[in-house]
Write an enzyme that holds these catalytic residues in place. Structure first.
Site, PDB file in Angstrom:
ATOM      1  N   SER A  92       0.801  -1.224   0.000  1.00  0.00           N
ATOM      2  CA  SER A  92       0.000   0.000   0.000  1.00  0.00           C
ATOM      3  C   SER A  92       0.835   1.276   0.000  1.00  0.00           C
ATOM      4  O   SER A  92       0.307   2.353  -0.255  1.00  0.00           O
ATOM      5  CB  SER A  92      -0.925   0.000   1.216  1.00  0.00           C
ATOM      6  OG  SER A  92      -0.180  -0.221   2.392  1.00  0.00           O
ATOM      7  N   LEU A  93       2.112   1.180   0.274  1.00  0.00           N
ATOM      8  CA  LEU A  93       2.947   2.382   0.227  1.00  0.00           C
ATOM      9  C   LEU A  93       3.094   2.872  -1.206  1.00  0.00           C
ATOM     10  O   LEU A  93       3.423   4.035  -1.449  1.00  0.00           O
ATOM     11  CB  LEU A  93       4.336   2.105   0.824  1.00  0.00           C
ATOM     12  CG  LEU A  93       4.325   1.722   2.298  1.00  0.00           C
ATOM     13  CD1 LEU A  93       5.724   1.356   2.773  1.00  0.00           C
ATOM     14  CD2 LEU A  93       3.773   2.857   3.148  1.00  0.00           C
TER      15      LEU A  93
END
Ligand SMILES: *[C@@H]1O[C@H](CO)[C@@H](O)[C@H](O)[C@H]1NC(C)=O
Ligand SMILES: *[C@@H]1O[C@H](CO)[C@@H](O)[C@H](O)[C@H]1NC(C)=O
Ligand SMILES: *[C@@H]1O[C@H](CO)[C@@H](O)[C@H](O)[C@H]1NC(C)=O
Ligand SMILES: *[C@@H]1O[C@H](CO)[C@@H](O)[C@H](O)[C@H]1NC(C)=O
Ligand SMILES: *[C@@H]1O[C@H](CO)[C@@H](O)[C@H](O)[C@H]1NC(C)=O
Ligand SMILES: *[C@@H]1O[C@H](CO)[C@@H](O)[C@H](O)[C@H]1NC(C)=O
Ligand SMILES: *[C@@H]1O[C@H](CO)[C@@H](O)[C@H](O)[C@H]1NC(C)=O
Length: 368
Positions: A42-43
């Site tokens: 998700s980064l």
């Protein structure tokens, strides 16, 4: 990406691939690398999870509040208030490499190991952990398609492969560790790194990737979610007020990723890489939160979220901070656009402090 969502995801990938086909024909302006391929969690997910059928509300960033600082001021699936690390390193606007060509295969929740706990990640419809190689499956399909054209091999060799993964494995392991008599952190981290090496070698290098920019997991114990866990059990608080066991895992992992990449570069001809030490960068920001380059004075509390440390999760009714450029954390697990900007810049320009053996600027100008 889940197979049920794959039809749709693949369709959009193929649409993007025609952009690549155009680039193969020679772009007007010459960027330093022809394209960037992004893999990870998700980064660096720019909205892929929104297209996955079995990804529920928890694994999507599709609420109001997310994306508040994007030009559209609305959620796009990025787990941030604005642009994330992948955007800021490589994207067309606001970025260092300055590309308008590439494909992002990242998916929030992705990890390296199947056997780690069950707290953060989401699962494909058959109950299997979403893993990095399943994202590589999509990549392989696109590459197979591209390689029907012989010029594509050169295109792929010159492209930048950006990978950011591993944090979810650390979260899960530290949130739900094995029973004490069964626990061996060294063994766990060695498995993690072995699996990482396998993906780089078998899924990326083997199909022609040569230039890798990798970011190791940051001090995951300092995310508001983990800080709250530490606060609830003060036996495990480190000098930053964060979850000590989780940060210890990050600290031990970093040099292991470094030697994994070093060894691979000796083994695999023409492979080059740039490794960003996110642990070192986090310590640096904690020690000097305010510099002429940035002003990240709120190191503890999430900008969007309720309760202690804002760890209650960001959603459309959660509290939203005003001064977003001074917060490190956007939500209980994710950095703000401002914090990602510091990382992106460092990956690009750092000369040996946190990025080894070369920075991304040097990597993209190397002749493969
Ligand atoms: C293959 O690439 C060349 C030049 O890069 C391009 O002119 C041609 O249209 C491509 N062929 C296919 C089938 O995509
Ligand atoms: C967000 O995703 C959920 C499914 O997980 C869906 O029900 C909801 O409508 C979506 N919200 C928006 C604003 O797109
Ligand atoms: C933990 O695993 C490592 C690597 O497999 C091994 O060398 C070490 O002896 C193990 N430690 C314990 C306490 O079992
Ligand atoms: C973290 O690692 C340090 C140094 O290896 C050790 O002294 C400390 O006890 C560890 N802390 C935790 C909570 O595991
Ligand atoms: C690039 O990789 C090659 C071999 O993989 C190595 O000999 C060379 O030193 C690397 N270049 C840089 C600038 O690190
Ligand atoms: C947002 O999160 C809070 C705290 O977890 C929860 O009480 C609330 O119902 C959530 N709101 C929505 C719209 O999901
Ligand atoms: C917002 O952040 C800036 C820079 O850190 C600071 O000067 C200002 O006082 C902050 N404003 C508020 C309302 O917190």
């Amino acid at each position: 990406m889940a197979s049920r969502g794959a039809g749709r995801a693949l369709a959009s990938l193929l649409a993007l691939s025609s952009v690549l086909a155009l680039a193969l024909q020679g772009a007007a302006a010459k960027p330093r690398v022809p394209a960037m391929f992004v893999f990870g969690d998700s980064l660096v997910d720019v909205g892929n999870n929104n297209h996955l059928a079995n990804c529920n509300a928890r694994c999507r960033a599709n609420y109001t509040r997310y994306g508040v600082d994007l030009p559209c001021h609305s959620p796009t699936g990025r787990f941030s208030n604005g642009y994330n690390l992948a955007d800021q390193l490589g994207g067309e606007s606001q970025s260092h490499v300055g590309l308008d060509t590439g494909i992002n295969f990242a998916s929030g929740g992705v990890g390296l190991l199947e056997r780690t706990g069950r707290s953060v990640v989401w699962y494909t419809h058959n109950g299997r952990r979403q893993l990095l190689p399943r994202c590589f499956d999509h990549f392989t399909r696109v590459i197979t398609w591209m390689l029907e054209n012989r010029t594509a091999a050169d295109f792929i060799a010159k492209s930048l492969f950006f990978i950011s993964v591993g944090s979810n494995d650390l979260f899960e392991y530290s949130d739900a560790p094995p029973a004490p008599d069964n626990r061996n952190d060294t063994e766990f981290l060695q498995d993690l790194v072995a699996s990482y090496a396998g993906y780089v070698k078998v899924h990326a290098y083997a199909v022609g990737a040569r230039k890798f920019s990798v970011v190791s997991p940051s001090l995951v114990g300092c995310c508001p979610s983990q800080r709250k866990i530490a606060h609830d059990d003060p036996k495990d608080v480190d000098k930053y007020g964060c979850l000590g066991t989780a940060n210890n895992l990050s600290r031990q992992l970093q040099p292991m990723v470094a030697s994994m990449l070093h060894d691979l570069s000796l083994e695999l001809p023409r492979m080059n890489y740039s490794l960003g030490d996110a642990v070192g960068m986090a310590k640096w920001v904690f020690q000097s939160p305010s510099t002429p380059a940035y002003d990240l004075t709120e190191l503890v509390t999430a900008c969007c979220g309720s309760g202690e440390f804002g760890a209650g999760g960001c959603n459309s009714t959660a509290l939203l901070c005003q001064n977003r450029s001074s917060y490190v954390f956007w939500g209980s697990y994710h950095p703000t656009e401002a914090a990602s900007a510091v990382t992106a810049k460092q990956l690009f320009v750092d000369t040996g402090l946190f990025v080894h053996p070369i920075n991304v600027q040097q990597l993209v100008t190397l002749q493969p």
